[in-house]
Design an enzyme around this catalytic site. Structure first.
Site, mmCIF file in Angstrom:
data_model
loop_
_atom_site.group_PDB
_atom_site.id
_atom_site.type_symbol
_atom_site.label_atom_id
_atom_site.label_comp_id
_atom_site.label_asym_id
_atom_site.label_seq_id
_atom_site.Cartn_x
_atom_site.Cartn_y
_atom_site.Cartn_z
ATOM 1 N N GLY A 66 21.307 -45.815 33.579
ATOM 2 C CA GLY A 66 20.683 -47.134 33.511
ATOM 3 C C GLY A 66 20.890 -47.885 34.809
ATOM 4 O O GLY A 66 21.788 -47.549 35.581
ATOM 5 N N CYS A 93 25.614 -40.542 34.033
ATOM 6 C CA CYS A 93 25.572 -41.613 35.041
ATOM 7 C C CYS A 93 26.147 -42.913 34.459
ATOM 8 O O CYS A 93 27.329 -42.997 34.194
ATOM 9 C CB CYS A 93 24.144 -41.776 35.562
ATOM 10 S SG CYS A 93 24.053 -42.699 37.103
ATOM 11 N N TYR A 94 25.316 -43.912 34.199
ATOM 12 C CA TYR A 94 25.825 -45.146 33.580
ATOM 13 C C TYR A 94 26.615 -44.803 32.319
ATOM 14 O O TYR A 94 27.657 -45.381 32.047
ATOM 15 C CB TYR A 94 24.648 -46.069 33.239
ATOM 16 C CG TYR A 94 25.044 -47.395 32.627
ATOM 17 C CD1 TYR A 94 25.170 -48.533 33.411
ATOM 18 C CD2 TYR A 94 25.303 -47.503 31.253
ATOM 19 C CE1 TYR A 94 25.547 -49.747 32.859
ATOM 20 C CE2 TYR A 94 25.680 -48.706 30.682
ATOM 21 C CZ TYR A 94 25.796 -49.832 31.493
ATOM 22 O OH TYR A 94 26.166 -51.031 30.924
ATOM 23 N N HIS A 183 22.397 -36.255 37.292
ATOM 24 C CA HIS A 183 21.375 -36.194 36.240
ATOM 25 C C HIS A 183 20.960 -34.745 35.955
ATOM 26 O O HIS A 183 20.113 -34.199 36.662
ATOM 27 C CB HIS A 183 20.152 -37.009 36.661
ATOM 28 C CG HIS A 183 20.413 -38.475 36.680
ATOM 29 N ND1 HIS A 183 20.235 -39.272 35.571
ATOM 30 C CD2 HIS A 183 20.885 -39.282 37.656
ATOM 31 C CE1 HIS A 183 20.569 -40.511 35.868
ATOM 32 N NE2 HIS A 183 20.965 -40.543 37.131
ATOM 33 N N GLU A 185 19.113 -33.745 33.621
ATOM 34 C CA GLU A 185 17.766 -33.712 33.049
ATOM 35 C C GLU A 185 16.673 -33.599 34.106
ATOM 36 O O GLU A 185 15.533 -33.259 33.805
ATOM 37 C CB GLU A 185 17.531 -34.956 32.180
ATOM 38 C CG GLU A 185 17.473 -36.305 32.909
ATOM 39 C CD GLU A 185 18.840 -36.934 33.178
ATOM 40 O OE1 GLU A 185 19.855 -36.209 33.177
ATOM 41 O OE2 GLU A 185 18.885 -38.158 33.439
ATOM 42 N N ASP A 241 -4.896 -35.724 21.058
ATOM 43 C CA ASP A 241 -3.974 -36.387 20.131
ATOM 44 C C ASP A 241 -4.676 -36.781 18.831
ATOM 45 O O ASP A 241 -4.223 -36.426 17.735
ATOM 46 C CB ASP A 241 -3.367 -37.644 20.763
ATOM 47 C CG ASP A 241 -2.925 -37.403 22.184
ATOM 48 O OD1 ASP A 241 -2.655 -36.240 22.511
ATOM 49 O OD2 ASP A 241 -2.865 -38.359 22.971
ATOM 50 N N LYS A 379 3.150 -34.958 24.830
ATOM 51 C CA LYS A 379 1.793 -34.413 24.919
ATOM 52 C C LYS A 379 1.768 -32.894 24.750
ATOM 53 O O LYS A 379 0.945 -32.352 24.011
ATOM 54 C CB LYS A 379 1.210 -34.767 26.287
ATOM 55 C CG LYS A 379 -0.249 -34.438 26.431
ATOM 56 C CD LYS A 379 -1.026 -35.518 25.774
ATOM 57 C CE LYS A 379 -2.490 -35.490 26.039
ATOM 58 N NZ LYS A 379 -3.113 -36.717 25.543
#
Ligand code: XMP
Length: 523
Positions: A66, A93-94, A183, A185, A241, A379
């Site tokens: 964050g 991180c945060y 990170h 991710e 969608d 998606k």
């Protein structure tokens, strides 16, 4: 306010991981990485109160990064009872700094930020997260922080340090609590996926019981049970969608479903005809409301205002059409997870960038209850669900087209004349991309009409017309995007065709901005 679909009820059987969002631009990527492992997860605002008792199907908790500082007044409110949950915790991180501060470690304000690719150095016993991390490649990670953990809390061990010696990873000695300063991710962290898998699969013990096929099967059964004999209308745009939603509902309730395709005058060439042809077996109403939309948009230039007007008018058209149907109780929409998250603005966590029309623009007095069976999907997961449902490849792999259509690609005022120019230019871009065989590998390729006139010369005549920009991006889920390096001859062909064939456009530019910092659409 509209009622949401109680989407989580059926999830009770599935193992779930919660991600508390402290506002990082990467929070959704954590969710993606977890889902890629076949494990269901949800992002929750960090400001949510911790539940009094944690659900049995919860297998792990991730505290995201964050922008705030755990040392500052701007730190978002956080209920520390979250940290009492009885499942493994990973702070990123945060999130790691929060863990460090909470457990009595020392967090200090960074004098210099560490941003970008970095090497980490593992301690002799780096713990289970880093098991088998033996090569140089394993050490390359993505850092993006100002503050850092100077001193791990008592009862924690340092697992890795960065080149400047700061704590890059830590873990509690007697509890499954982990912190990463970098990170995992982000794809730039070379083996970040493996780290996430180590946490989710090995440490949390998640089995990976969540697949698109399972999702479709369970949701159809759930819809059938929930809706009973109720009548449902589904806003069908022809995009993947809403097509997936329509197909699921068709299987669940058959004739009690009516699909409404709204021709709002903001569509691409041939759109209405294609939808009519492809959904002929469904109860389908094609509603021509183009004058209604285009008149309402006259004089409006502000993007958010355009979205709100369009969102509201869609609902009014649905209500109008529903008057001719047996009592309609529900409106089904193809809202996806990123739409939900991007439209929810909570203090600290990921701020609203654009309100997507099918989420942000719904009028409060809407008469329908809302069903959004894809609210939890990204998606590509929706596409996989479409395949599981047996939709055609053409439908499943169609490039996304925003709900507000050309209104957000016609920068400035949306006039009928400008829409004609944009529609023609867009058709040329689509045709050329298709002929080049690039349609499927490109996430989106389209044209944007700019409210900028410039001088040109055609034949012997001076022209003074508008410019358009071509945009083509690669993306996995629309959250981040890279510019496609389109072949030069293709760009030249598009440019000369647009300038020659579209009266009203005399200049073509190619947009070479990635997302972030740009967004995919210009508005
Ligand atoms: P941005 O422009 O935010 O777009 O980078 C990300 C993806 O979302 C699509 N998009 C929308 N879809 N209603 C939609 O249904 C909207 O208001 C909307 N705005 C953007 C965009 O085309 C891209 O795929």
């Amino acid at each position: 306010m509209v009622m949401g679909w109680a989407s989580s009820e059926w999830l009770v059987q599935h193992q779930t991981l919660w991600i508390l969002d402290f506002g990082s631009q990467y929070t959704q990527l954590i969710a993606r990485r977890v889902r890629e492992l076949g494990v269901y997860c949800e992002i929750r605002p960090c400001t949510d109160a911790a539940p009094d008792s944690f659900p049995e199907n919860l297998v792990g908790l991730v505290l995201s990064g964050g922008p705030a500082s755990v040392l500052g007044d701007d730190a978002p409110d956080f209920d520390m009872r979250w940290l009492d949950c009885d499942v493994p915790i990973l702070g990123v991180c945060y999130g790691m700094q929060l863990l460090a501060k909470h457990h009595g470690g020392e967090v200090v304000r960074g004098v210099s930020r560490e941003y970008g690719l970095a090497h980490v150095f593992l301690e002799p016993d780096p713990g289970p997260l880093f098991q088998d991390f033996t090569t140089d490649d394993h050490r390359i990670v993505w850092m993006s922080h100002g503050d850092h953990v100077e001193q791990a809390p008592p009862g924690f061990q340092v697992c890795a340090r960065s080149a400047s010696g700061i704590v890059a990873a830590m873990q509690a000695k007697d509890a499954p609590v982990y912190g990463l300063q970098f990170h995992p991710e982000v794809t730039h962290s070379r083996h970040g996926k493996a780290l996430v898998a180590r946490f989710v699969v090995d440490i949390c013990g998640a089995r990976g019981d969540w697949t698109p096929g399972v999702f479709v099967e369970e949701h159809i059964a759930q819809l059938r049970e929930q809706l009973g004999d109720d009548h449902v209308i589904c806003g069908l745009s022809g995009g993947v969608d809403s097509s997936v939603v329509a197909a699921m509902l068709h299987q669940a309730i058959g004739e009690n479903l009516t699909c409404i395709f709204v021709d709002n005058g903001l569509l691409r060439e041939g759109e209405a005809e294609q939808v009519r042809a492809e959904f002929q077996d469904f109860n389908l109403i094609v509603s021509d409301a183009s004058d209604l939309f285009l008149d309402a948009l006259l004089g409006v230039t502000e993007p958010e205002k355009k979205r709100k007007i369009i969102g509201e008018l869609f609902i009014r058209v649905f209500e109008q059409e529903a008057r001719n149907l047996p009592a309609v109780k529900w409106l089904a929409q193809g809202t996806l997870y990123p739409d939900v998250i991007e439209s929810v603005s909570v203090r600290g966590p990921s701020a609203t960038i654009k309100s997507h029309h099918n989420v942000g623009g719904l009028p409060d007095d809407m008469q329908f209850k809302l069903i959004e069976p894809l609210r939890e999907l990204f998606k590509d997961e929706a596409r996989a669900a479409g395949e599981a449902l047996g939709l055609s490849a053409q439908r499943v792999w169609r490039q996304p087209f925003p709900g507000p259509g050309f209104a957000v690609r016609c920068l400035g005022e949306v006039t009928r004349e400008r829409l004609v120019h944009l529609r023609k230019a867009d058709a040329i871009v689509r045709e050329e991309i298709k002929n080049a065989g690039l349609e499927r590998e490109i996430w989106q390729s389209f044209c944007v009409l700019l409210p900028v006139r410039s001088v040109g010369v055609m034949g012997d005549e001076r022209t003074y017309e508008e410019a358009c920009a071509i945009r083509a991006v690669y993306s996995h889920d629309g959250m981040t995007a890279d510019v496609v390096p389109l072949p030069w001859p293709l760009l030249q062909r598009m440019s000369s065709r647009i300038i020659n064939e579209v009266r009203g456009i005399n200049r073509v530019a190619y947009d070479i901005s990635s997302k972030p910092p740009g967004t995919i659409e210009w508005e």
